[in-house]
Write a protein that holds these residues in place. Sequence first.
Motif, PDB file in Angstrom:
ATOM      1  N   ASP A  63     -43.524  33.319  -1.200  1.00  0.00           N
ATOM      2  CA  ASP A  63     -42.484  32.533  -1.884  1.00  0.00           C
ATOM      3  C   ASP A  63     -43.068  31.294  -2.557  1.00  0.00           C
ATOM      4  O   ASP A  63     -42.662  30.925  -3.656  1.00  0.00           O
ATOM      5  CB  ASP A  63     -41.369  32.140  -0.906  1.00  0.00           C
ATOM      6  CG  ASP A  63     -40.430  33.294  -0.590  1.00  0.00           C
ATOM      7  OD1 ASP A  63     -40.434  34.303  -1.329  1.00  0.00           O
ATOM      8  OD2 ASP A  63     -39.688  33.185   0.412  1.00  0.00           O
ATOM      9  N   ALA A  64     -44.040  30.651  -1.891  1.00  0.00           N
ATOM     10  CA  ALA A  64     -44.682  29.463  -2.480  1.00  0.00           C
ATOM     11  C   ALA A  64     -45.454  29.847  -3.745  1.00  0.00           C
ATOM     12  O   ALA A  64     -45.389  29.142  -4.756  1.00  0.00           O
ATOM     13  CB  ALA A  64     -45.609  28.806  -1.462  1.00  0.00           C
ATOM     14  N   VAL A  65     -46.173  30.964  -3.689  1.00  0.00           N
ATOM     15  CA  VAL A  65     -46.919  31.419  -4.862  1.00  0.00           C
ATOM     16  C   VAL A  65     -45.954  31.796  -5.983  1.00  0.00           C
ATOM     17  O   VAL A  65     -46.148  31.420  -7.142  1.00  0.00           O
ATOM     18  CB  VAL A  65     -47.847  32.612  -4.514  1.00  0.00           C
ATOM     19  CG1 VAL A  65     -48.507  33.169  -5.767  1.00  0.00           C
ATOM     20  CG2 VAL A  65     -48.907  32.197  -3.497  1.00  0.00           C
ATOM     21  N   LEU A  66     -44.889  32.500  -5.634  1.00  0.00           N
ATOM     22  CA  LEU A  66     -43.897  32.906  -6.636  1.00  0.00           C
ATOM     23  C   LEU A  66     -43.230  31.688  -7.279  1.00  0.00           C
ATOM     24  O   LEU A  66     -43.001  31.669  -8.487  1.00  0.00           O
ATOM     25  CB  LEU A  66     -42.856  33.812  -5.980  1.00  0.00           C
ATOM     26  CG  LEU A  66     -42.063  34.728  -6.886  1.00  0.00           C
ATOM     27  CD1 LEU A  66     -42.969  35.585  -7.751  1.00  0.00           C
ATOM     28  CD2 LEU A  66     -41.145  35.603  -6.054  1.00  0.00           C
TER      29      LEU A  66
ATOM     30  N   THR B  37     -48.112  41.562  -8.300  1.00  0.00           N
ATOM     31  CA  THR B  37     -48.562  41.850  -6.940  1.00  0.00           C
ATOM     32  C   THR B  37     -47.900  40.935  -5.919  1.00  0.00           C
ATOM     33  O   THR B  37     -47.707  41.327  -4.777  1.00  0.00           O
ATOM     34  CB  THR B  37     -50.093  41.756  -6.830  1.00  0.00           C
ATOM     35  OG1 THR B  37     -50.518  40.474  -7.290  1.00  0.00           O
ATOM     36  CG2 THR B  37     -50.763  42.851  -7.636  1.00  0.00           C
ATOM     37  N   VAL B  38     -47.546  39.727  -6.341  1.00  0.00           N
ATOM     38  CA  VAL B  38     -46.840  38.825  -5.432  1.00  0.00           C
ATOM     39  C   VAL B  38     -45.450  39.383  -5.132  1.00  0.00           C
ATOM     40  O   VAL B  38     -44.999  39.377  -3.982  1.00  0.00           O
ATOM     41  CB  VAL B  38     -46.755  37.392  -6.009  1.00  0.00           C
ATOM     42  CG1 VAL B  38     -45.863  36.511  -5.163  1.00  0.00           C
ATOM     43  CG2 VAL B  38     -48.145  36.783  -6.112  1.00  0.00           C
ATOM     44  N   LEU B  39     -44.766  39.896  -6.156  1.00  0.00           N
ATOM     45  CA  LEU B  39     -43.451  40.505  -5.932  1.00  0.00           C
ATOM     46  C   LEU B  39     -43.547  41.689  -4.980  1.00  0.00           C
ATOM     47  O   LEU B  39     -42.676  41.885  -4.127  1.00  0.00           O
ATOM     48  CB  LEU B  39     -42.835  40.968  -7.253  1.00  0.00           C
ATOM     49  CG  LEU B  39     -42.233  39.879  -8.119  1.00  0.00           C
ATOM     50  CD1 LEU B  39     -41.880  40.445  -9.491  1.00  0.00           C
ATOM     51  CD2 LEU B  39     -41.007  39.281  -7.461  1.00  0.00           C
TER      52      LEU B  39
ATOM     53  N   SER C 249     -42.828  42.295   2.641  1.00  0.00           N
ATOM     54  CA  SER C 249     -42.554  41.419   3.787  1.00  0.00           C
ATOM     55  C   SER C 249     -41.073  41.433   4.140  1.00  0.00           C
ATOM     56  O   SER C 249     -40.707  41.423   5.318  1.00  0.00           O
ATOM     57  CB  SER C 249     -43.060  39.991   3.537  1.00  0.00           C
ATOM     58  OG  SER C 249     -42.395  39.393   2.463  1.00  0.00           O
ATOM     59  N   ILE C 250     -40.208  41.501   3.136  1.00  0.00           N
ATOM     60  CA  ILE C 250     -38.763  41.570   3.405  1.00  0.00           C
ATOM     61  C   ILE C 250     -38.422  42.913   4.044  1.00  0.00           C
ATOM     62  O   ILE C 250     -37.624  42.977   4.984  1.00  0.00           O
ATOM     63  CB  ILE C 250     -37.944  41.345   2.113  1.00  0.00           C
ATOM     64  CG1 ILE C 250     -38.163  39.933   1.583  1.00  0.00           C
ATOM     65  CG2 ILE C 250     -36.461  41.582   2.368  1.00  0.00           C
ATOM     66  CD1 ILE C 250     -37.585  39.690   0.198  1.00  0.00           C
ATOM     67  N   GLU C 251     -39.056  43.982   3.557  1.00  0.00           N
ATOM     68  CA  GLU C 251     -38.801  45.299   4.144  1.00  0.00           C
ATOM     69  C   GLU C 251     -39.227  45.334   5.611  1.00  0.00           C
ATOM     70  O   GLU C 251     -38.512  45.861   6.462  1.00  0.00           O
ATOM     71  CB  GLU C 251     -39.541  46.383   3.370  1.00  0.00           C
ATOM     72  CG  GLU C 251     -39.290  47.766   3.940  1.00  0.00           C
ATOM     73  CD  GLU C 251     -40.234  48.827   3.431  1.00  0.00           C
ATOM     74  OE1 GLU C 251     -39.869  50.003   3.537  1.00  0.00           O
ATOM     75  OE2 GLU C 251     -41.327  48.488   2.950  1.00  0.00           O
ATOM     76  N   ALA C 252     -40.389  44.767   5.919  1.00  0.00           N
ATOM     77  CA  ALA C 252     -40.863  44.726   7.306  1.00  0.00           C
ATOM     78  C   ALA C 252     -39.898  43.912   8.173  1.00  0.00           C
ATOM     79  O   ALA C 252     -39.627  44.266   9.318  1.00  0.00           O
ATOM     80  CB  ALA C 252     -42.274  44.141   7.356  1.00  0.00           C
ATOM     81  N   GLU C 253     -39.384  42.829   7.616  1.00  0.00           N
ATOM     82  CA  GLU C 253     -38.393  42.009   8.327  1.00  0.00           C
ATOM     83  C   GLU C 253     -37.143  42.839   8.619  1.00  0.00           C
ATOM     84  O   GLU C 253     -36.576  42.770   9.718  1.00  0.00           O
ATOM     85  CB  GLU C 253     -38.040  40.798   7.473  1.00  0.00           C
ATOM     86  CG  GLU C 253     -36.991  39.886   8.047  1.00  0.00           C
ATOM     87  CD  GLU C 253     -36.580  38.805   7.066  1.00  0.00           C
ATOM     88  OE1 GLU C 253     -35.465  38.290   7.215  1.00  0.00           O
ATOM     89  OE2 GLU C 253     -37.356  38.470   6.150  1.00  0.00           O
TER      90      GLU C 253
ATOM     91  N   LEU D 184     -38.976  45.097  -4.731  1.00  0.00           N
ATOM     92  CA  LEU D 184     -39.904  46.195  -4.986  1.00  0.00           C
ATOM     93  C   LEU D 184     -39.658  46.818  -6.360  1.00  0.00           C
ATOM     94  O   LEU D 184     -40.599  47.145  -7.078  1.00  0.00           O
ATOM     95  CB  LEU D 184     -39.799  47.250  -3.880  1.00  0.00           C
ATOM     96  CG  LEU D 184     -40.342  46.800  -2.516  1.00  0.00           C
ATOM     97  CD1 LEU D 184     -39.949  47.790  -1.430  1.00  0.00           C
ATOM     98  CD2 LEU D 184     -41.844  46.602  -2.561  1.00  0.00           C
ATOM     99  N   VAL D 185     -38.390  46.966  -6.733  1.00  0.00           N
ATOM    100  CA  VAL D 185     -38.066  47.507  -8.057  1.00  0.00           C
ATOM    101  C   VAL D 185     -38.510  46.534  -9.145  1.00  0.00           C
ATOM    102  O   VAL D 185     -39.047  46.944 -10.181  1.00  0.00           O
ATOM    103  CB  VAL D 185     -36.554  47.839  -8.164  1.00  0.00           C
ATOM    104  CG1 VAL D 185     -36.153  48.110  -9.604  1.00  0.00           C
ATOM    105  CG2 VAL D 185     -36.211  49.018  -7.274  1.00  0.00           C
ATOM    106  N   GLU D 186     -38.327  45.247  -8.914  1.00  0.00           N
ATOM    107  CA  GLU D 186     -38.776  44.238  -9.882  1.00  0.00           C
ATOM    108  C   GLU D 186     -40.298  44.316 -10.059  1.00  0.00           C
ATOM    109  O   GLU D 186     -40.811  44.240 -11.180  1.00  0.00           O
ATOM    110  CB  GLU D 186     -38.355  42.845  -9.405  1.00  0.00           C
ATOM    111  CG  GLU D 186     -38.603  41.751 -10.396  1.00  0.00           C
ATOM    112  CD  GLU D 186     -38.134  40.378  -9.906  1.00  0.00           C
ATOM    113  OE1 GLU D 186     -38.410  39.408 -10.621  1.00  0.00           O
ATOM    114  OE2 GLU D 186     -37.496  40.270  -8.829  1.00  0.00           O
ATOM    115  N   SER D 187     -41.017  44.498  -8.949  1.00  0.00           N
ATOM    116  CA  SER D 187     -42.468  44.641  -9.006  1.00  0.00           C
ATOM    117  C   SER D 187     -42.852  45.909  -9.761  1.00  0.00           C
ATOM    118  O   SER D 187     -43.729  45.890 -10.635  1.00  0.00           O
ATOM    119  CB  SER D 187     -43.050  44.681  -7.590  1.00  0.00           C
ATOM    120  OG  SER D 187     -44.422  44.989  -7.622  1.00  0.00           O
ATOM    121  N   LEU D 188     -42.190  47.003  -9.443  1.00  0.00           N
ATOM    122  CA  LEU D 188     -42.457  48.273 -10.108  1.00  0.00           C
ATOM    123  C   LEU D 188     -42.207  48.154 -11.612  1.00  0.00           C
ATOM    124  O   LEU D 188     -43.010  48.613 -12.436  1.00  0.00           O
ATOM    125  CB  LEU D 188     -41.584  49.375  -9.501  1.00  0.00           C
ATOM    126  CG  LEU D 188     -41.765  50.782 -10.033  1.00  0.00           C
ATOM    127  CD1 LEU D 188     -43.195  51.256  -9.839  1.00  0.00           C
ATOM    128  CD2 LEU D 188     -40.793  51.723  -9.352  1.00  0.00           C
TER     129      LEU D 188
END
Length: 171
Positions: free
Chosen positions: A80-83, A107-109, A115-119, A141-145
């Motif tokens: 989140d800090a990097v984003l 890659t940050v997204l 991390s959200i999915e693991a949570e 993940l869709v935004e990253s894709l």
Amino acid sequence: MIRRPPRSTLSSSSAASDVYKRQSFNLKAYDDAVGYATKAKACIEATKNKDMAKLMEVNEFIGHIQLKQGKLKDAKVTFDAVLSWIDVDSKSAMPMVSVAAREMRRTVLLGVGLSIEAEAHALVAQGSDAKSVFSNALDRLVESLDAHIEAGDVHSVRDCLLYTSPSPRDS
């Protein structure tokens, strides 16, 4: 990024075994990597005119390691800090830094989404309803894709789809 075992492997126990064999899962190596990254981060921060793009790249690397180590909250905070830097501060930087930040965003997204999915999986394991958390993970993940597709990065698109595709064992 955790890869799924080949789809021809139907046994879940052998599936887990295949994943760990292929990943050379070694937490000591992750600890060493975080140590080196932390030293690099300290060196960058100690300079008078610190290179924020390099600093954020190191932070992104640390976030991915934290994710691999299962430090989900730490990884989410780091990503989140990097984003935040990418979406706000890098816009006023030199053009080359802005371009690098835009590329890093993909890659940050992915890291944020993972991390959200693991949570969400952790919440399910505790018996909680995690639909909204899974939804948030899927959005990232869709935004990253989408960003990988827009950039024409077919290898990252393939990797992202392989990771997020459901396996027959998931049913």
